[in-house]
Design an enzyme around this catalytic site. Structure first.
Site, short mmCIF file in Angstrom:
data_model
loop_
_atom_site.label_atom_id
_atom_site.label_comp_id
_atom_site.label_asym_id
_atom_site.label_seq_id
_atom_site.Cartn_x
_atom_site.Cartn_y
_atom_site.Cartn_z
N GLN A 99 0.85 -1.20 0.00
CA GLN A 99 0.00 0.00 0.00
C GLN A 99 0.89 1.25 0.00
O GLN A 99 0.39 2.36 -0.07
CB GLN A 99 -0.87 0.02 1.25
CG GLN A 99 -1.81 -1.18 1.34
CD GLN A 99 -2.42 -1.29 2.73
OE1 GLN A 99 -3.40 -0.65 3.04
NE2 GLN A 99 -1.82 -2.11 3.57
N ASP A 102 6.27 4.76 -1.32
CA ASP A 102 7.63 5.28 -1.13
C ASP A 102 8.68 4.58 -1.98
O ASP A 102 9.82 5.06 -2.08
CB ASP A 102 8.02 5.21 0.36
CG ASP A 102 7.90 3.81 0.96
OD1 ASP A 102 8.16 2.81 0.26
OD2 ASP A 102 7.56 3.72 2.16
N HIS A 117 -1.43 1.52 -4.34
CA HIS A 117 -1.84 2.92 -4.21
C HIS A 117 -0.96 3.87 -5.01
O HIS A 117 -0.87 5.05 -4.69
CB HIS A 117 -1.85 3.33 -2.72
CG HIS A 117 -2.89 2.61 -1.93
ND1 HIS A 117 -2.92 2.59 -0.55
CD2 HIS A 117 -3.97 1.88 -2.33
CE1 HIS A 117 -3.97 1.88 -0.15
NE2 HIS A 117 -4.60 1.43 -1.19
N CYS A 152 -1.44 19.02 -22.03
CA CYS A 152 -2.82 19.54 -22.17
C CYS A 152 -3.12 20.68 -21.20
O CYS A 152 -4.26 21.14 -21.16
CB CYS A 152 -3.82 18.41 -21.93
SG CYS A 152 -4.07 18.03 -20.20
P1 NAD Z 1 -1.62 2.95 8.68
O1 NAD Z 1 -0.94 4.21 9.12
O2 NAD Z 1 -3.10 2.91 8.69
O3 NAD Z 1 -1.15 1.75 9.64
C1 NAD Z 1 0.20 1.50 9.92
C2 NAD Z 1 0.25 0.37 10.95
O4 NAD Z 1 1.60 0.03 11.11
C3 NAD Z 1 -0.29 0.77 12.33
O5 NAD Z 1 -1.20 -0.24 12.78
C4 NAD Z 1 0.94 0.81 13.22
O6 NAD Z 1 0.70 0.31 14.52
C5 NAD Z 1 1.88 -0.12 12.49
N1 NAD Z 1 3.30 0.23 12.63
C6 NAD Z 1 3.88 1.45 12.60
N2 NAD Z 1 5.22 1.34 12.67
C7 NAD Z 1 5.48 0.00 12.76
C8 NAD Z 1 6.66 -0.75 12.85
N3 NAD Z 1 7.87 -0.18 12.86
N4 NAD Z 1 6.56 -2.11 12.92
C9 NAD Z 1 5.34 -2.72 12.91
N5 NAD Z 1 4.18 -2.05 12.83
C10 NAD Z 1 4.26 -0.70 12.74
O7 NAD Z 1 -1.01 2.54 7.27
P2 NAD Z 1 -1.57 1.52 6.21
O8 NAD Z 1 -2.26 0.37 6.83
O9 NAD Z 1 -0.50 1.30 5.23
O10 NAD Z 1 -2.71 2.45 5.59
C11 NAD Z 1 -2.84 2.49 4.33
C12 NAD Z 1 -2.41 3.86 3.73
O11 NAD Z 1 -1.21 4.43 4.20
C13 NAD Z 1 -2.13 3.62 2.31
O12 NAD Z 1 -3.01 4.41 1.56
C14 NAD Z 1 -0.71 4.06 2.06
O13 NAD Z 1 -0.61 4.56 0.77
C15 NAD Z 1 -0.53 5.05 3.08
N6 NAD Z 1 0.80 5.51 3.54
C16 NAD Z 1 1.97 5.12 2.92
C17 NAD Z 1 3.21 5.59 3.39
C18 NAD Z 1 4.47 5.15 2.70
O14 NAD Z 1 4.47 4.94 1.49
N7 NAD Z 1 5.57 5.00 3.46
C19 NAD Z 1 3.24 6.45 4.49
C20 NAD Z 1 2.02 6.85 5.09
C21 NAD Z 1 0.81 6.34 4.61
#
Ligand code: NAD
Length: 255
Positions: A99, A102, A117, A152
């Site tokens: 998802q 990056d 995404h 465009c």
């Molecule tokens: P989210 O923020 O909803 O959930 C992240 C989860 O990861 C949380 O439950 C948290 O507890 C857990 N977490 C955080 N750090 C952790 C670690 N070091 N080890 C283990 N668990 C950890 O993110 P999601 O579920 O990916 O939500 C989806 C959306 O977030 C997507 O649309 C995505 O595009 C987007 N997103 C992407 C990035 C990126 O590309 N790095 C950054 C922010 C959001």
């Protein structure tokens, strides 16, 4: 539910698929969305992550993306990304479905990555669909302009899926197909709150795959997982892969 249990499952699996979320990249210095200190603590998604916001208040929208793009320039993959590369090189991991936008899985060396995404490498015109490098947006913003399409004159946005937009259909279908064929789905660093990505563990489960979840916090799908490992992905995932390579896990996998 222990690392050893998950390691035995991993050692016996021949078709592993990983589903990753923002949590796999927090240890690379990129904030996730929903944790404490995540992006939504500071920014309102309705103001910066919807197609409506992009059209209504583009300056605020681009401020958010400049904020996201700045740390990406120096972010490096962490041990969790590399653990998935190792699994792919050993031949058991078929695909990383992510998802994330990056690109760190590819930088780490993962070969087969499905980006549900979109990505932050590219810009896309919302009118004609022309795709180019993200630099087209950054250069305009750095000169105090809004970025317009060279073909465009429509507006350019990062090539990511916004709320109110559909996922790239072919990519999602391929992700579903991959999950139907998996014998183990490894979910890493996702709150599993964003659909349709969050449906994929159920697809895999319904088709007989074991689901293993590695996450800092509980998720709504912990109940269907064979093993839930709570902790930091950069610590837990390498430990899991090492344990799966151990003679004990190899022996257990033969039973
Ligand atoms: P989210 O923020 O909803 O959930 C992240 C989860 O990861 C949380 O439950 C948290 O507890 C857990 N977490 C955080 N750090 C952790 C670690 N070091 N080890 C283990 N668990 C950890 O993110 P999601 O579920 O990916 O939500 C989806 C959306 O977030 C997507 O649309 C995505 O595009 C987007 N997103 C992407 C990035 C990126 O590309 N790095 C950054 C922010 C959001």
């Amino acid at each position: 539910m222990t690392v050893e249990h998950a390691a035995a499952l991993l050692a016996r699996s021949r078709s592993v698929v990983a589903l990753t979320g923002a949590g796999i990249s927090t240890e690379s210095g990129l904030p996730d969305f929903r944790s404490q200190g995540g992006l939504w603590a500071e920014w309102d998604p309705q103001e910066v992550a919807t197609l409506r916001a992009f059209r209504a208040t583009p300056q605020r929208f681009y401020d958010f993306y400049r904020h996201r793009l700045a740390p990406l320039a120096t972010a490096r993959p962490n041990e969790a990304h590399y653990a998935l590369v190792r699994l792919e090189q050993r031949g058991s991991l078929r695909t990383v479905i992510t998802q994330n936008v990056d690109g760190l899985h590819q930088v780490a060396g993962s070969q087969r990555v499905l980006e549900l995404h979109g990505n932050l490498r590219e810009a896309i015109c919302v009118e004609c669909g022309t795709v180019g490098p993200i630099a087209m947006i950054l250069e305009a913003l750095n000169q105090g302009d809004l970025p317009w399409c060279p073909s465009c004159t429509g507006a350019l946005k990062p090539n990511v899926v916004l709320f109110e937009e559909l996922l790239p259909e072919a990519t999602y279908r391929e992700a579903e197909r991959t999950c139907r064929r998996a014998d183990l789905l490894l979910v890493v660093g996702s709150s599993l709150q964003v659909t349709p990505a969050a449906w994929l563990p159920q697809v895999a489960h319904q088709h007989g795959a074991a689901v293993v979840i590695v996450n800092d916090e509980p998720t709504p799908l912990d109940g269907l997982a064979r093993v839930v490992l709570r902790g930091r992905a950069g610590v837990v995932l390498p430990a899991l892969v090492r344990a799966a390579e151990s003679p004990d896990a190899q022996r257990d996998s033969q039973r």
